[in-house]
Design an enzyme around this catalytic site. Sequence first.
Site, mmCIF file in Angstrom:
data_model
loop_
_atom_site.group_PDB
_atom_site.id
_atom_site.type_symbol
_atom_site.label_atom_id
_atom_site.label_comp_id
_atom_site.label_asym_id
_atom_site.label_seq_id
_atom_site.Cartn_x
_atom_site.Cartn_y
_atom_site.Cartn_z
ATOM 1 N N ARG A 279 29.332 -24.781 37.350
ATOM 2 C CA ARG A 279 30.462 -25.173 38.331
ATOM 3 C C ARG A 279 29.751 -26.053 39.373
ATOM 4 N NH1 ARG A 279 34.510 -21.234 41.516
ATOM 5 N NH2 ARG A 279 35.504 -21.420 39.319
ATOM 6 N N GLN B 180 40.131 -21.908 33.123
ATOM 7 C CA GLN B 180 41.095 -21.381 33.943
ATOM 8 C C GLN B 180 42.568 -21.507 33.228
ATOM 9 O OE1 GLN B 180 41.413 -19.631 37.079
ATOM 10 N NE2 GLN B 180 43.440 -19.303 36.092
HETATM 11 N N1 CP Z 1 40.121 -19.178 39.543
HETATM 12 C C1 CP Z 1 38.792 -19.013 39.574
HETATM 13 O O1 CP Z 1 38.171 -20.018 39.238
HETATM 14 O O2 CP Z 1 38.433 -18.391 40.597
HETATM 15 P P1 CP Z 1 36.954 -18.255 41.228
HETATM 16 O O3 CP Z 1 36.705 -19.334 42.019
HETATM 17 O O4 CP Z 1 36.768 -16.989 41.835
HETATM 18 O O5 CP Z 1 35.962 -18.354 40.001
HETATM 19 N N1 NVA Z 2 41.546 -26.069 43.133
HETATM 20 C C1 NVA Z 2 40.472 -24.992 43.656
HETATM 21 C C2 NVA Z 2 40.568 -23.899 42.324
HETATM 22 C C3 NVA Z 2 39.678 -22.531 42.684
HETATM 23 C C4 NVA Z 2 39.548 -21.908 41.604
HETATM 24 C C5 NVA Z 2 39.366 -25.407 44.142
HETATM 25 O O1 NVA Z 2 38.639 -26.503 43.495
HETATM 26 O O2 NVA Z 2 38.806 -25.069 45.068
#
Ligand code: CP
Ligand code: NVA
Length: 324
Positions: free
Chosen positions: A116, A146
């Site tokens: 991430r 997701q």
């Molecule tokens: N929806 C999602 O990716 O949640 P997190 O940020 O908690 O991983």
């Molecule tokens: N669009 C949001 C998604 C979080 C899961 C972000 O990038 O913060």
Amino acid sequence: MFSAEKSSSKEIIMKKNKKDLLSIYDLTAADIWMLIQNAVKLKKSKKATGKIKGKTLGLIFEKPSTRTMVSFATGMAQEGGTPLILDSQKLQIKRGEPVYDTAKVMSRYLDGVVIRAFHHEYVQEFADAASIPVINGLTDFEHPCQILADVMTIVEKYKIKSVKDLSKLKIVFVGDANNVANSWIAVSAVLGLKFLLLGSKKYAPRQDLLDKALNMAKQTKAKISVSENIEDIKNADVIYTDVWTSMGEENEYKERHETFMPYQVNDKLLERANKNCIVLHCLPAVRGEEITESVMSKQENNIFDQAENRLHIQKAIVVYLLQK
Ligand code: CP
Ligand code: NVA
């Protein structure tokens, strides 16, 4: 961001032996359908496949995460593998070790890695250098894992038996054209779905991404559109929303809040959609902003089932990518 050295041609040949999941476009419609069917089976059977027993998955997170991190870690453990949660702040990469070197070394220890990151290019650079599968656990550009869980949830809720049936539903993403929306546009193009992005022109999807999707839609018969007009929500079977201010955009909060207020998913907006329309949210949600407390509480079964499906789809993803 640290720049990688150029890969040698030998490494490029080796790379072809591994699969990455950086974007929804890394998957075909058949791949997506197979992953969803496998996730549904794993959810029902509650048994490990035995296909990735003893494998190790690294989880490198530059940004906070609850669902992605915990579902990948739990999924690996349930499959008889080992998850290694790695705080990117504690890796040498933080002190300037090149992405290239990190990816090379990680490839000697691990069987796969979830990343991430703030910048999609970082994940791409890592994947180019690595000889193990690299999975995008969210970047500024896409959130493919997701969206696979989201499509799985829609398939379950509407008892969908084929991609053709899925394409009959009207799916509306309301709000910011962010990473989650980008992956929704991509999955709609690949599967041939009826998809509308409803939101302000100020934060519209990138034209090149839209063009790519519309180009693919010529083959898949996807109906992808973008609108600012709230009335276009009529006949929606699925309403999807996400935060207006994504991680890394906090300094734009005020402007985004003002711009998106007319696009809040509230009871009034839902009255314009189909009567049995379901509402989904990738979470975390900001109640009172993109979604009201009232809609959250009425739709929480759908939304928490969607969150649960992250676990089942992650298992299908790691089995698909990590098994030999
Ligand atoms: N929806 C999602 O990716 O949640 P997190 O940020 O908690 O991983
Ligand atoms: N669009 C949001 C998604 C979080 C899961 C972000 O990038 O913060």
